[in-house]
Design a protein around this motif. Structure first.
Motif, PDB file in Angstrom:
ATOM      1  N   ASP A 158      24.064  48.519  23.621  1.00  0.00           N
ATOM      2  CA  ASP A 158      25.522  48.048  24.270  1.00  0.00           C
ATOM      3  C   ASP A 158      26.615  49.208  23.890  1.00  0.00           C
ATOM      4  OD1 ASP A 158      25.026  46.226  25.524  1.00  0.00           O
ATOM      5  OD2 ASP A 158      24.957  44.715  23.806  1.00  0.00           O
ATOM      6  N   ARG A 206      24.809  52.790  27.450  1.00  0.00           N
ATOM      7  CA  ARG A 206      25.131  52.017  28.657  1.00  0.00           C
ATOM      8  C   ARG A 206      25.290  53.160  29.796  1.00  0.00           C
ATOM      9  NH1 ARG A 206      28.738  47.759  26.338  1.00  0.00           N
ATOM     10  NH2 ARG A 206      27.977  45.873  27.184  1.00  0.00           N
ATOM     11  N   PHE A 224      33.631  49.723  29.853  1.00  0.00           N
ATOM     12  CA  PHE A 224      33.518  49.164  28.299  1.00  0.00           C
ATOM     13  C   PHE A 224      34.103  50.261  27.414  1.00  0.00           C
ATOM     14  CE2 PHE A 224      29.797  48.328  31.324  1.00  0.00           C
ATOM     15  CZ  PHE A 224      29.717  46.898  31.040  1.00  0.00           C
TER      16      PHE A 224
END
Lengths: 190, 171
Positions: B110, B115, B169
């Motif tokens: 993550d 990612r 993100f």
């Protein structure tokens, strides 16, 4: 011809690099391993390719392709004008695009190649064939299942949370790639 | 839901063919043998391409290239850690998956890098492999602008993967 230059260039680069870094000992065994890996990959794909060719043939027979083809027709005819007059080319093209969208890459390839063979004029790539290849090299899949599998293997609790990013990225890369193909086609023709 | 896409597709195709009174099994057999012929036409390209990629990897050239490209990647907004992935992605699908998985393990699945690697893998293709398969099967020798256009699409993909990951993100 481009592939010849690329291939020769890669081999030359490997030799120079191996000589510089003293890794010459591994080079010949790597070449043999690579060749073997090609066979291994082909064998491990054989089942999927045969299965999806069979299913593709089935879809053509049962009318799914026809239905999809009608839905995609406006877009298809814009990208591939000769599909307007050739029903089975339109069928293969739409089946290729649908399979890509569903992430069934192995199913997409046989239909894409059938379409490519119908677009051939001699041994020179036509504009339409270039666009088809660009569309297939820019992944346009809706659900990247392989990547999600790798992510959950590393303990990711929401492996699909990257989907919006993947969609935007795919759409832009495919769209701009096809646009670049149009522009290059115009420029090259002079 | 995605678990059932393939099985349901298999069932629907066969069931709809049966409803049209087609011999579904024979049609599939015919298609499968066509698939086998296709595979044989792909195999030589596959062998040659993987030979080149393996040599490139064994010689250490891939590592040197990714080190050298670090400044350029920073300029494009692509995390320099993914340089190796960007380099092998157009050449070898399995090598790209291995490099991507390694990045996810190294930096965290993550993390920004993890990612970005996943989005790159999901939104690009093995360009040179696809080109050689299509042009090989169609008997094309003059590829014209297909390679530059396809590589441009890849470049857009790599930059956008980095950008969308940063946007969706933020760290």
């Amino acid at each position: 011809m481009v592939m010849s230059w690329i291939w020769t260039g890669i081999v030359l680069l490997s030799i120079l690099c191996a000589a510089a870094t003293g890794k010459g000992g591994q080079l010949s065994s790597a070449a043999m391993q690579g060749a073997q890996a090609g066979v291994t990959l082909a064998v491990s794909m054989a089942g999927a390719i045969c299965l999806w060719s069979g299913v593709g043939k089935l879809m053509a027979v049962c009318g799914i392709t026809g239905a999809l083809s009608r839905r995609m027709r406006p877009l298809l005819v814009r990208l591939f004008p000769s599909a307007a007059a050739d029903v089975s080319l339109a069928g293969d093209l739409s089946a290729n695009i649908c399979a890509n969208l569903l992430g069934l890459g192995n199913a997409a390839t046989p239909m894409g190649i059938r379409a490519a063979k119908r677009m051939v004029r001699g041994d020179i790539a036509t504009d339409e064939l270039c666009r088809l290849v660009v569309l297939n090299t820019a992944s346009i899949q809706l659900i990247p299942t392989n990547v999600a599998a790798v992510r959950s293997a590393f303990g990711c609790t929401a492996p699909f949370d990257i989907l919006p990013a993947v969609w935007i990225t795919s759409a832009l890369s495919a769209g701009l790639g096809v646009m670049a193909a149009y522009l290059l086609g115009k420029v090259r023709r002079g | 839901m995605t678990d059932y896409i393939v099985p349901i597709l298999l069932f629907l195709a066969a069931a709809m063919a049966l409803r049209r009174k087609e011999n579904a099994y024979d049609v599939m057999l015919q298609g499968a043998s066509e698939g086998l012929k296709l595979l044989v036409s792909i195999l030589p390209a596959l062998i040659l391409l993987l030979t080149a990629v393996y040599m490139l990897r064994a010689s250490g050239a891939m590592e040197l290239l990714s080190q050298g490209l670090r400044p350029l990647f920073a300029l494009l907004g692509i995390p320099p850690e993914t340089a190796m992935l960007v380099l092998v992605r157009p050449l070898s699908g399995s090598a790209a998956l291995a490099v991507g998985a390694d990045l996810m393990a190294q930096y965290g699945v993550d993390s920004q890098v993890g990612r970005t690697a996943a989005v790159m893998l999901g939104s690009t293709e093995t360009t040179f492999y696809t080109i050689s398969v299509y042009f090989g099967a169609a008997g094309i020798r003059k590829t014209r602008y297909a390679i530059p256009a396809a590589l441009f699409a890849d470049l857009v993909g790599f930059c956008m993967a980095s950008l969308t990951t940063r946007l969706f993100f933020p760290e």
